[in-house]
Design a protein around this motif. Sequence first.
Motif, PDB file in Angstrom:
ATOM      1  N   ALA A  57       0.890  -1.418   0.025  1.00 39.40           N
ATOM      2  CA  ALA A  57      -0.051  -0.002   0.103  1.00 39.40           C
ATOM      3  C   ALA A  57       0.988   1.327  -0.059  1.00 39.40           C
ATOM      4  CB  ALA A  57      -0.812   0.149   1.212  1.00 39.40           C
ATOM      5  N   LYS A  58       0.518   2.197  -0.736  1.00 41.35           N
ATOM      6  CA  LYS A  58       0.968   3.613  -0.740  1.00 41.35           C
ATOM      7  C   LYS A  58       0.053   4.400   0.018  1.00 41.35           C
ATOM      8  CE  LYS A  58       3.171   2.782  -5.340  1.00 41.35           C
ATOM      9  NZ  LYS A  58       3.045   3.272  -6.796  1.00 41.35           N
ATOM     10  N   MET A  59       0.962   5.191   1.157  1.00 37.69           N
ATOM     11  CA  MET A  59       0.253   6.116   2.047  1.00 37.69           C
ATOM     12  C   MET A  59       0.197   7.820   1.469  1.00 37.69           C
ATOM     13  SD  MET A  59      -0.425   3.377   3.763  1.00 37.69           S
ATOM     14  CE  MET A  59      -1.452   4.126   4.895  1.00 37.69           C
ATOM     15  N   SER A  60      -0.645   8.273   2.106  1.00 34.77           N
ATOM     16  CA  SER A  60      -0.593   9.787   1.269  1.00 34.77           C
ATOM     17  C   SER A  60       0.436  10.677   1.843  1.00 34.77           C
ATOM     18  CB  SER A  60      -2.062  10.332   2.004  1.00 34.77           C
ATOM     19  OG  SER A  60      -1.982  10.432   3.416  1.00 34.77           O
ATOM     20  N   ASN A  61       1.209  10.194   2.873  1.00 32.40           N
ATOM     21  CA  ASN A  61       2.348  11.125   3.436  1.00 32.40           C
ATOM     22  C   ASN A  61       3.545  10.499   2.956  1.00 32.40           C
ATOM     23  OD1 ASN A  61       3.085   8.545   4.595  1.00 32.40           O
ATOM     24  ND2 ASN A  61       3.021   9.287   6.510  1.00 32.40           N
ATOM     25  N   GLY A  62       3.489   9.698   1.694  1.00 33.99           N
ATOM     26  CA  GLY A  62       4.848   9.106   0.946  1.00 33.99           C
ATOM     27  C   GLY A  62       5.220   7.915   1.654  1.00 33.99           C
ATOM     28  N   GLU A  63       4.964   7.343   2.824  1.00 37.92           N
ATOM     29  CA  GLU A  63       5.463   6.193   3.270  1.00 37.92           C
ATOM     30  C   GLU A  63       4.734   4.994   2.406  1.00 37.92           C
ATOM     31  OE1 GLU A  63       6.231   6.484   8.065  1.00 37.92           O
ATOM     32  OE2 GLU A  63       4.177   6.390   7.218  1.00 37.92           O
ATOM     33  N   THR A  64       5.150   3.878   2.514  1.00 37.06           N
ATOM     34  CA  THR A  64       4.694   2.824   1.925  1.00 37.06           C
ATOM     35  C   THR A  64       4.560   1.568   3.047  1.00 37.06           C
ATOM     36  OG1 THR A  64       6.887   1.748   1.415  1.00 37.06           O
ATOM     37  CG2 THR A  64       5.638   2.897  -0.426  1.00 37.06           C
ATOM     38  N   VAL A  65       3.870   0.591   2.911  1.00 36.77           N
ATOM     39  CA  VAL A  65       3.485  -0.477   3.604  1.00 36.77           C
ATOM     40  C   VAL A  65       4.090  -1.887   2.823  1.00 36.77           C
ATOM     41  CG1 VAL A  65       2.168  -2.174   4.896  1.00 36.77           C
ATOM     42  CG2 VAL A  65       1.401   0.160   4.919  1.00 36.77           C
ATOM     43  N   THR A  66       5.207  -2.140   3.354  1.00 37.17           N
ATOM     44  CA  THR A  66       5.831  -3.490   2.600  1.00 37.17           C
ATOM     45  C   THR A  66       5.698  -4.748   3.228  1.00 37.17           C
ATOM     46  OG1 THR A  66       7.988  -2.658   3.346  1.00 37.17           O
ATOM     47  CG2 THR A  66       7.424  -1.987   1.241  1.00 37.17           C
ATOM     48  N   LYS A  67       5.721  -5.840   2.482  1.00 38.14           N
ATOM     49  CA  LYS A  67       5.587  -7.250   2.915  1.00 38.14           C
ATOM     50  C   LYS A  67       7.197  -7.843   2.771  1.00 38.14           C
ATOM     51  CE  LYS A  67       2.259 -10.038   2.365  1.00 38.14           C
ATOM     52  NZ  LYS A  67       1.326 -10.900   1.845  1.00 38.14           N
ATOM     53  N   ILE A  68       7.754  -8.223   3.592  1.00 40.06           N
ATOM     54  CA  ILE A  68       9.065  -8.868   3.256  1.00 40.06           C
ATOM     55  C   ILE A  68       8.871 -10.342   3.715  1.00 40.06           C
ATOM     56  CG2 ILE A  68      11.566  -9.127   4.077  1.00 40.06           C
ATOM     57  CD1 ILE A  68      11.228  -6.313   5.232  1.00 40.06           C
ATOM     58  N   PHE A  69       9.207 -11.153   2.866  1.00 38.86           N
ATOM     59  CA  PHE A  69       9.317 -12.710   3.176  1.00 38.86           C
ATOM     60  C   PHE A  69      10.844 -12.896   3.291  1.00 38.86           C
ATOM     61  CE2 PHE A  69       5.148 -13.798   0.489  1.00 38.86           C
ATOM     62  CZ  PHE A  69       4.465 -13.898   1.910  1.00 38.86           C
ATOM     63  N   SER A  70      11.071 -13.610   4.326  1.00 43.96           N
ATOM     64  CA  SER A  70      12.454 -14.207   4.583  1.00 43.96           C
ATOM     65  C   SER A  70      12.542 -15.311   5.137  1.00 43.96           C
ATOM     66  CB  SER A  70      13.173 -13.066   5.715  1.00 43.96           C
ATOM     67  OG  SER A  70      12.384 -13.076   6.901  1.00 43.96           O
ATOM     68  N   PRO A  71      13.827 -16.155   5.044  1.00 47.58           N
ATOM     69  CA  PRO A  71      14.165 -17.456   5.560  1.00 47.58           C
ATOM     70  C   PRO A  71      14.188 -17.438   6.934  1.00 47.58           C
ATOM     71  CG  PRO A  71      16.181 -16.355   4.555  1.00 47.58           C
ATOM     72  CD  PRO A  71      15.145 -15.492   4.316  1.00 47.58           C
ATOM     73  N   LYS A  72      14.393 -16.341   7.778  1.00 49.57           N
ATOM     74  CA  LYS A  72      14.240 -16.639   8.966  1.00 49.57           C
ATOM     75  C   LYS A  72      13.782 -15.140   9.467  1.00 49.57           C
ATOM     76  CE  LYS A  72      19.357 -15.428   8.937  1.00 49.57           C
ATOM     77  NZ  LYS A  72      20.718 -15.603   9.487  1.00 49.57           N
ATOM     78  N   PRO A  73      13.508 -15.016  10.960  1.00 50.33           N
ATOM     79  CA  PRO A  73      12.960 -13.637  11.401  1.00 50.33           C
ATOM     80  C   PRO A  73      14.002 -12.609  11.169  1.00 50.33           C
ATOM     81  CG  PRO A  73      12.740 -15.489  12.969  1.00 50.33           C
ATOM     82  CD  PRO A  73      13.555 -15.958  11.991  1.00 50.33           C
ATOM     83  N   ILE A  74      13.374 -11.611  10.797  1.00 48.29           N
ATOM     84  CA  ILE A  74      14.146 -10.079  10.653  1.00 48.29           C
ATOM     85  C   ILE A  74      14.576  -9.621  11.746  1.00 48.29           C
ATOM     86  CG2 ILE A  74      14.042  -7.791   9.697  1.00 48.29           C
ATOM     87  CD1 ILE A  74      13.985  -9.496   7.332  1.00 48.29           C
ATOM     88  N   GLN A  75      15.646  -9.193  11.915  1.00 48.88           N
ATOM     89  CA  GLN A  75      16.221  -8.500  13.203  1.00 48.88           C
ATOM     90  C   GLN A  75      16.278  -7.116  12.986  1.00 48.88           C
ATOM     91  OE1 GLN A  75      16.997 -10.517  15.859  1.00 48.88           O
ATOM     92  NE2 GLN A  75      16.555 -12.349  14.613  1.00 48.88           N
ATOM     93  N   GLU A  76      16.284  -6.328  14.141  1.00 44.91           N
ATOM     94  CA  GLU A  76      16.420  -4.905  14.018  1.00 44.91           C
ATOM     95  C   GLU A  76      17.427  -4.204  13.358  1.00 44.91           C
ATOM     96  OE1 GLU A  76      14.193  -2.492  15.556  1.00 44.91           O
ATOM     97  OE2 GLU A  76      13.037  -4.016  15.780  1.00 44.91           O
ATOM     98  N   GLU A  77      18.671  -4.924  13.598  1.00 46.10           N
ATOM     99  CA  GLU A  77      19.760  -4.283  12.818  1.00 46.10           C
ATOM    100  C   GLU A  77      19.656  -4.263  11.139  1.00 46.10           C
ATOM    101  OE1 GLU A  77      23.190  -5.044  10.114  1.00 46.10           O
ATOM    102  OE2 GLU A  77      22.012  -6.565  10.879  1.00 46.10           O
TER     103      GLU A  77
END
Length: 534
Positions: A395-415
């Motif tokens: 989704a594209k938001m009105s303030n320029g941000e996007t909502v993205t979906k990530i698929f990954s082989p393991k949990p995504i870390q903060e770093e």
Amino acid sequence: MRTDYLSKVSATVLAFLSPSSFRLSSGEASPKELVPIKTVAIIGSAGAGGSSTAYFLNKFLQPPQINRKHDHSITIFDQDDKIGGRCTVFRVSDYHPDRNGTVQKDKYIEVGASIFVKANYNLVDAAKQFGLKTEPLADEMMAIWDGKTILFEESRWKYWSVFKGFRRWGFSPFKLRVIILNTVNDLLEFYVSPETFDSISEFARRFKLDKLASIMSEQFLESSGISKQYATEVIEVATRVNYGSNLHEIHTLGAMVSMAANDALRVQGGNFQIFEGMVGHSKAHVRLSTKIARVRRTKPEYEGADTKFEVITASGQKQVFDIVVIAAPIQSTNIDFDLDLPPLPEVEYRTIYATFVRGHVNPAYFKVPPTKKLPAHILSTNSEDVEVTSISIQAKMSNGETVTKIFSPKPIQEEHLDRLYLNRTWVKSKIWKAYPKLHPLDLDNEDKDKKTSVDPFSEINTNNEQVILKKREEEKARASWGQIEIVPGVFYVNALEPLISTMETETIAGENVARLVRDRILGYCPVEKITKRM
């Protein structure tokens, strides 16, 4: 998620299901043939499989499908508090400035199955019947990433994309298209066939899927003249996103279905509404937030009486049914089935890690200049430098941000998120067993039986060597090709999943089980009225 991103280099393929007749008659019901009201329990999930079973069963027990209406009762049990099973959404609020102030507009993000295609007739017909609005996916650009550089990026000019694809992969996309179209022509016969099948192997042979499901993708593509570069840069990219598998881990049918993306659709507000509509039209009693603890066969009231089944909830409530339909992977239900079940195939389910982020993606992560617009969908090859399987704008938001979906082989870390995003407003994650690992299945079991059959009076048969061999092969076949009716009166919708797993094939599995249950209830196979949709 069923990717639509590769539609310009792929073609639509479907995988379907249906079962073998219970008993034949003239096809006309007389008053004597109609039996008293029958009760059916659908337990495990009110998702695609369970809801479609209820929907089609109710339909098949009504005129004009049969001569006169048959009284029946369907009860759906689901431990979740909502209908849809693995098909679910979450809502994101977006605020648009307006002359009168700020207007809130909600966007719905699919967590599970994201799309279906126009040739998925069960889903398309249901959406139309229930008055749901479908929309094609935006014609957004796709890129292929190897962890270091973008190997291929689509152009908004279609013919330039085709030219770039031909220059990179030669005739391989066209060769694959021929293979898929030949498969599609066979598969579409399901929609004009009233046949029923009581095993996955029968269904696969009927629609010529057994060869594709019995051979590893890597081997099949090489033998079909598909270049290794196209296989790894396009087809494997699709199997990684759709089924979390590389080409040496998935059978060919799974790879072909992963390339099914032409004419992609979704329901406005969420695809789960299709299954809500199916449940509503089934007139079933729905018991959500109800965990089933045990299903057991009851003692017949008298000699020769029909078998019945007692369904016991975690809270201790009991209810007796004539027929039970299991509409979830048996391994994940944690239900005590006191039914003398035969050994069931051990089906491994793939763990999927999905991360949803609202913010701004960092172009530098993909070695792209800040001034260049990133493609909406970036899919990765099987490379040691790759950290994510895919990242796509939802989704594209009105303030320029996007909502993205990530698929990954393991949990995504903060770093990792710090490197992948310039900034982020929020992060959501979902981990679940989405679909089975599509390993190659046993092929031509009937032929194996013929090869191992022996003269009962032969010397070798006296020593039981050939008999033992034949028995072992039969057991192996049963382990790979599941029976739909696992014990008399108990039907298993998810038996299809080792063959293929999509929203549409779940509804086809449900339609197939509904036909089998109908035939069991009526005691004969009616002459079904099929609407031609090809």
